[in-house]
Design a protein around this motif. Structure first.
Motif, PDB file in Angstrom:
ATOM      1  N   LEU A  28      -1.150  -4.550  -7.696  1.00 14.92           N
ATOM      2  CA  LEU A  28      -0.839  -4.861  -6.306  1.00 14.92           C
ATOM      3  C   LEU A  28      -0.844  -6.372  -6.135  1.00 14.92           C
ATOM      4  CD1 LEU A  28      -0.496  -3.966  -3.311  1.00 14.92           C
ATOM      5  CD2 LEU A  28      -2.993  -3.993  -3.145  1.00 14.92           C
ATOM      6  N   SER A  29       0.250  -6.926  -5.658  1.00 11.64           N
ATOM      7  CA  SER A  29       0.337  -8.365  -5.443  1.00 11.64           C
ATOM      8  C   SER A  29      -0.292  -8.729  -4.104  1.00 11.64           C
ATOM      9  CB  SER A  29       1.806  -8.817  -5.458  1.00 11.64           C
ATOM     10  OG  SER A  29       1.916 -10.160  -5.014  1.00 11.64           O
ATOM     11  N   LEU A  30      -1.399  -9.449  -4.141  1.00 14.56           N
ATOM     12  CA  LEU A  30      -2.029  -9.878  -2.893  1.00 14.56           C
ATOM     13  C   LEU A  30      -1.142 -10.837  -2.129  1.00 14.56           C
ATOM     14  CD1 LEU A  30      -5.786 -10.376  -3.852  1.00 14.56           C
ATOM     15  CD2 LEU A  30      -4.813  -8.624  -2.365  1.00 14.56           C
ATOM     16  N   ASP A  31      -0.409 -11.667  -2.853  1.00 17.08           N
ATOM     17  CA  ASP A  31       0.505 -12.598  -2.180  1.00 17.08           C
ATOM     18  C   ASP A  31       1.558 -11.834  -1.399  1.00 17.08           C
ATOM     19  OD1 ASP A  31      -0.850 -14.786  -3.213  1.00 17.08           O
ATOM     20  OD2 ASP A  31       0.476 -14.991  -4.942  1.00 17.08           O
ATOM     21  N   GLU A  79      -8.924 -10.044  -0.914  1.00 15.85           N
ATOM     22  CA  GLU A  79      -8.709 -11.125  -1.884  1.00 15.85           C
ATOM     23  C   GLU A  79      -9.855 -11.247  -2.880  1.00 15.85           C
ATOM     24  OE1 GLU A  79     -10.748 -13.021   1.709  1.00 15.85           O
ATOM     25  OE2 GLU A  79      -9.194 -11.504   1.342  1.00 15.85           O
ATOM     26  N   LEU A  80     -11.020 -10.712  -2.528  1.00 17.36           N
ATOM     27  CA  LEU A  80     -12.165 -10.796  -3.428  1.00 17.36           C
ATOM     28  C   LEU A  80     -11.973  -9.956  -4.688  1.00 17.36           C
ATOM     29  CD1 LEU A  80     -15.119 -10.606  -0.860  1.00 17.36           C
ATOM     30  CD2 LEU A  80     -14.097 -12.633  -1.908  1.00 17.36           C
ATOM     31  N   GLY A  81     -11.069  -8.993  -4.626  1.00 16.89           N
ATOM     32  CA  GLY A  81     -10.830  -8.135  -5.782  1.00 16.89           C
ATOM     33  C   GLY A  81      -9.654  -8.564  -6.633  1.00 16.89           C
ATOM     34  N   GLY A  82      -8.891  -9.546  -6.161  1.00 14.03           N
ATOM     35  CA  GLY A  82      -7.731  -9.980  -6.917  1.00 14.03           C
ATOM     36  C   GLY A  82      -6.608  -8.954  -6.872  1.00 14.03           C
ATOM     37  N   ASP A  83      -5.664  -9.113  -7.787  1.00 10.47           N
ATOM     38  CA  ASP A  83      -4.536  -8.188  -7.881  1.00 10.47           C
ATOM     39  C   ASP A  83      -4.983  -6.954  -8.665  1.00 10.47           C
ATOM     40  OD1 ASP A  83      -3.073 -10.125  -6.609  1.00 10.47           O
ATOM     41  OD2 ASP A  83      -1.767 -10.599  -8.302  1.00 10.47           O
ATOM     42  N   VAL A  84      -5.416  -5.934  -7.963  1.00 11.86           N
ATOM     43  CA  VAL A  84      -5.995  -4.764  -8.631  1.00 11.86           C
ATOM     44  C   VAL A  84      -4.907  -3.918  -9.282  1.00 11.86           C
ATOM     45  CG1 VAL A  84      -7.991  -4.660  -7.086  1.00 11.86           C
ATOM     46  CG2 VAL A  84      -5.908  -3.371  -6.530  1.00 11.86           C
ATOM     47  N   VAL A  85      -5.296  -3.198 -10.327  1.00  9.54           N
ATOM     48  CA  VAL A  85      -4.398  -2.264 -11.005  1.00  9.54           C
ATOM     49  C   VAL A  85      -4.301  -0.978 -10.185  1.00  9.54           C
ATOM     50  CG1 VAL A  85      -4.112  -0.809 -13.049  1.00  9.54           C
ATOM     51  CG2 VAL A  85      -4.845  -3.194 -13.307  1.00  9.54           C
ATOM     52  N   PRO A 116     -11.077 -22.526 -12.899  1.00  7.05           N
ATOM     53  CA  PRO A 116     -12.049 -23.587 -12.582  1.00  7.05           C
ATOM     54  C   PRO A 116     -13.464 -23.104 -12.348  1.00  7.05           C
ATOM     55  CG  PRO A 116     -10.001 -23.942 -11.403  1.00  7.05           C
ATOM     56  CD  PRO A 116      -9.875 -22.604 -12.079  1.00  7.05           C
ATOM     57  N   HIS A 117     -13.620 -21.930 -11.731  1.00  8.18           N
ATOM     58  CA  HIS A 117     -14.963 -21.442 -11.428  1.00  8.18           C
ATOM     59  C   HIS A 117     -15.356 -20.267 -12.317  1.00  8.18           C
ATOM     60  CE1 HIS A 117     -15.135 -24.128  -8.039  1.00  8.18           C
ATOM     61  NE2 HIS A 117     -13.991 -23.657  -7.614  1.00  8.18           N
ATOM     62  N   GLY A 118     -14.665 -20.113 -13.417  1.00  8.39           N
ATOM     63  CA  GLY A 118     -15.039 -19.115 -14.405  1.00  8.39           C
ATOM     64  C   GLY A 118     -15.126 -17.718 -13.838  1.00  8.39           C
ATOM     65  N   ALA A 119     -16.250 -17.074 -14.054  1.00  7.13           N
ATOM     66  CA  ALA A 119     -16.408 -15.663 -13.698  1.00  7.13           C
ATOM     67  C   ALA A 119     -16.356 -15.422 -12.193  1.00  7.13           C
ATOM     68  CB  ALA A 119     -17.720 -15.134 -14.262  1.00  7.13           C
ATOM     69  N   MET A 120     -16.436 -16.481 -11.395  1.00 10.01           N
ATOM     70  CA  MET A 120     -16.376 -16.295  -9.950  1.00 10.01           C
ATOM     71  C   MET A 120     -14.946 -16.060  -9.481  1.00 10.01           C
ATOM     72  SD  MET A 120     -19.139 -19.115  -8.598  1.00 10.01           S
ATOM     73  CE  MET A 120     -18.927 -18.589  -6.893  1.00 10.01           C
ATOM     74  N   GLU A 121     -13.973 -16.336 -10.343  1.00  8.02           N
ATOM     75  CA  GLU A 121     -12.580 -16.155  -9.980  1.00  8.02           C
ATOM     76  C   GLU A 121     -12.151 -14.707 -10.219  1.00  8.02           C
ATOM     77  OE1 GLU A 121     -10.465 -18.324  -8.644  1.00  8.02           O
ATOM     78  OE2 GLU A 121     -11.970 -19.899  -8.553  1.00  8.02           O
ATOM     79  N   VAL A 122     -11.058 -14.307  -9.594  1.00  4.75           N
ATOM     80  CA  VAL A 122     -10.465 -12.995  -9.821  1.00  4.75           C
ATOM     81  C   VAL A 122      -9.023 -13.198 -10.259  1.00  4.75           C
ATOM     82  CG1 VAL A 122     -11.944 -11.787  -8.181  1.00  4.75           C
ATOM     83  CG2 VAL A 122      -9.803 -12.815  -7.382  1.00  4.75           C
ATOM     84  N   PHE A 123      -8.447 -12.168 -10.819  1.00  2.00           N
ATOM     85  CA  PHE A 123      -7.103 -12.308 -11.363  1.00  2.00           C
ATOM     86  C   PHE A 123      -6.051 -12.239 -10.269  1.00  2.00           C
ATOM     87  CE2 PHE A 123      -3.213 -10.513 -13.199  1.00  2.00           C
ATOM     88  CZ  PHE A 123      -2.954 -11.479 -14.163  1.00  2.00           C
ATOM     89  N   ARG A 124      -5.170 -13.238 -10.250  1.00  2.40           N
ATOM     90  CA  ARG A 124      -3.993 -13.254  -9.384  1.00  2.40           C
ATOM     91  C   ARG A 124      -2.805 -13.581 -10.273  1.00  2.40           C
ATOM     92  NH1 ARG A 124      -5.702 -14.132  -3.775  1.00  2.40           N
ATOM     93  NH2 ARG A 124      -3.482 -14.188  -3.226  1.00  2.40           N
ATOM     94  N   GLY A 125      -1.842 -12.706 -10.313  1.00  2.00           N
ATOM     95  CA  GLY A 125      -0.695 -12.904 -11.192  1.00  2.00           C
ATOM     96  C   GLY A 125       0.612 -12.921 -10.429  1.00  2.00           C
ATOM     97  N   ARG A 126       1.697 -12.757 -11.166  1.00  2.00           N
ATOM     98  CA  ARG A 126       3.035 -12.739 -10.572  1.00  2.00           C
ATOM     99  C   ARG A 126       3.965 -12.018 -11.531  1.00  2.00           C
ATOM    100  NH1 ARG A 126       1.677 -17.616 -12.197  1.00  2.00           N
ATOM    101  NH2 ARG A 126       1.028 -18.197 -10.109  1.00  2.00           N
ATOM    102  N   PRO A 127       5.093 -11.552 -11.037  1.00  2.00           N
ATOM    103  CA  PRO A 127       6.048 -10.883 -11.928  1.00  2.00           C
ATOM    104  C   PRO A 127       6.568 -11.840 -12.996  1.00  2.00           C
ATOM    105  CG  PRO A 127       6.600 -10.502  -9.615  1.00  2.00           C
ATOM    106  CD  PRO A 127       5.560 -11.582  -9.642  1.00  2.00           C
ATOM    107  N   LEU A 128       6.930 -11.289 -14.134  1.00  2.00           N
ATOM    108  CA  LEU A 128       7.569 -12.088 -15.181  1.00  2.00           C
ATOM    109  C   LEU A 128       9.002 -12.406 -14.778  1.00  2.00           C
ATOM    110  CD1 LEU A 128       6.448 -10.172 -18.415  1.00  2.00           C
ATOM    111  CD2 LEU A 128       5.570 -12.359 -17.563  1.00  2.00           C
ATOM    112  N   PRO A 129       9.578 -13.444 -15.343  1.00  2.00           N
ATOM    113  CA  PRO A 129      11.015 -13.680 -15.138  1.00  2.00           C
ATOM    114  C   PRO A 129      11.806 -12.444 -15.555  1.00  2.00           C
ATOM    115  CG  PRO A 129       9.999 -15.570 -16.200  1.00  2.00           C
ATOM    116  CD  PRO A 129       8.957 -14.493 -16.177  1.00  2.00           C
ATOM    117  N   PRO A 130      12.863 -12.097 -14.846  1.00  2.00           N
ATOM    118  CA  PRO A 130      13.590 -10.843 -15.120  1.00  2.00           C
ATOM    119  C   PRO A 130      13.984 -10.659 -16.578  1.00  2.00           C
ATOM    120  CG  PRO A 130      14.380 -11.830 -13.091  1.00  2.00           C
ATOM    121  CD  PRO A 130      13.443 -12.824 -13.696  1.00  2.00           C
ATOM    122  N   GLY A 131      14.444 -11.725 -17.222  1.00  2.00           N
ATOM    123  CA  GLY A 131      14.859 -11.602 -18.614  1.00  2.00           C
ATOM    124  C   GLY A 131      13.707 -11.225 -19.529  1.00  2.00           C
ATOM    125  N   GLU A 132      12.575 -11.874 -19.347  1.00  2.00           N
ATOM    126  CA  GLU A 132      11.414 -11.574 -20.191  1.00  2.00           C
ATOM    127  C   GLU A 132      10.880 -10.177 -19.909  1.00  2.00           C
ATOM    128  OE1 GLU A 132       6.927 -13.221 -21.277  1.00  2.00           O
ATOM    129  OE2 GLU A 132       8.226 -14.410 -19.948  1.00  2.00           O
TER     130      GLU A 132
END
Length: 278
Positions: free
Chosen positions: A143-146, A176-182, A112-128
């Motif tokens: 690193l999962s921030l959640d 949280e400002l850095g998102g899920d960092v590698v 929604p806020h374009g470049a102001m957002e950071v990446f937050r992800g989640r694990p894939l389903p086990p099968g995938e």
């Protein structure tokens, strides 16, 4: 005891900005009869070169600096960092991210806020995930921030002391400002954030003195210290040295190197005076 370090990466020759940072840290240690360490952060085997590492020692000696030996070289301690990574993974704090850098950038851009957002992800389903691992697809450990927030019961207790502006002040960490960092990637191995917090703790660093361009990194590093049970140093982010054009000195901009200054006849005393150390 006051312990600080200068920790360059041997990906190019040192320039005025590096000299300013090294002299600042070295001077701070000498002012209180503390310890000054040199650390070579050479975990990125794709960019680090032995010639650049040798030049770091030569340039710092030319500046008149001295440091303790042996010098810690991160490339000689990869098992240490992988052990820390495994500890985080075992607690469910990491996940495999198969997205490319371009895919991550595209996902951020769609937010929604374009470049102001950071990446937050989640694990894939086990099968995938199993299918993609079987296909030997590349991935990064993020690193999962959640998960980190759940493990710590929130980030409200994460603080650090910043001395860079003069009077020490307590700063609320905002990982949280850095998102899920590698934290690890196949091509460059363990990432800077993880290696640096491990080494600072191992070497008993009490004060991290570095440029203001690394101030943002402190937030995620403070989170990693909490997750790994490591002490938190005091931070002192100094101003960045800039050229006549107002831009900070940087390797990527081909800033004039200390080797070039030396070849042109500049002395260490000249350089110190230019930067305000004498």
């Amino acid at each position: 005891m006051f312990v600080t370090r200068f920790a360059p990466s041997p990906t190019g020759y040192l320039h005025r900005g590096h000299a300013f940072s090294a002299l600042t840290a070295h001077g701070a240690a000498r002012a209180v009869d503390g310890r000054f360490l040199l650390r070579i952060e050479d975990i990125d085997a794709t960019r680090c070169r032995p010639a650049f590492e040798a030049a770091i020692h030569e340039d710092l000696a030319w500046l008149g600096l001295s440091w303790e030996t042996p010098v810690r070289r991160q490339s000689e301690h990869l098992d240490d960092y992988h052990g820390a990574l495994a500890a985080l993974e075992a607690r469910g704090l990491l996940y495999r991210c198969f997205r490319t850098r371009r895919e991550v950038a595209d996902e951020i851009a769609r937010a929604p806020h374009g470049a102001m957002e950071v990446f937050r992800g989640r694990p894939l389903p086990p099968g995938e995930e199993a299918r993609r691992l079987a296909a030997n697809e590349p991935f990064a450990w993020r690193l999962s921030l959640d998960a980190a927030e759940r493990a710590l019961g929130g980030f409200q207790d994460l603080t650090f002391v910043e001395e860079g502006a003069g009077e020490p002040r307590v700063v609320q960490a905002r990982p949280e400002l850095g998102g899920d960092v590698v934290l690890a990637r196949k091509d460059v191995g363990v990432a800077y954030h993880l290696a640096v917090v491990f080494d600072d703790a191992l070497q008993g660093i009490t004060h991290v003195i570095r440029g203001a361009d690394l101030a943002e990194a402190t937030h995620v590093q403070r989170l990693l210290q909490a997750l790994l049970g490591l002490p938190t140093p005091t931070y002192r982010h100094h101003r960045l040295l800039t050229g006549p054009d107002g831009r900070r000195f940087a390797k990527r901009d081909r800033a004039q190197t200390l080797r070039e200054l030396r070849a042109a006849g500049m002395t260490p005393a000249d350089l110190r005076r230019e930067m305000g150390f004498d």
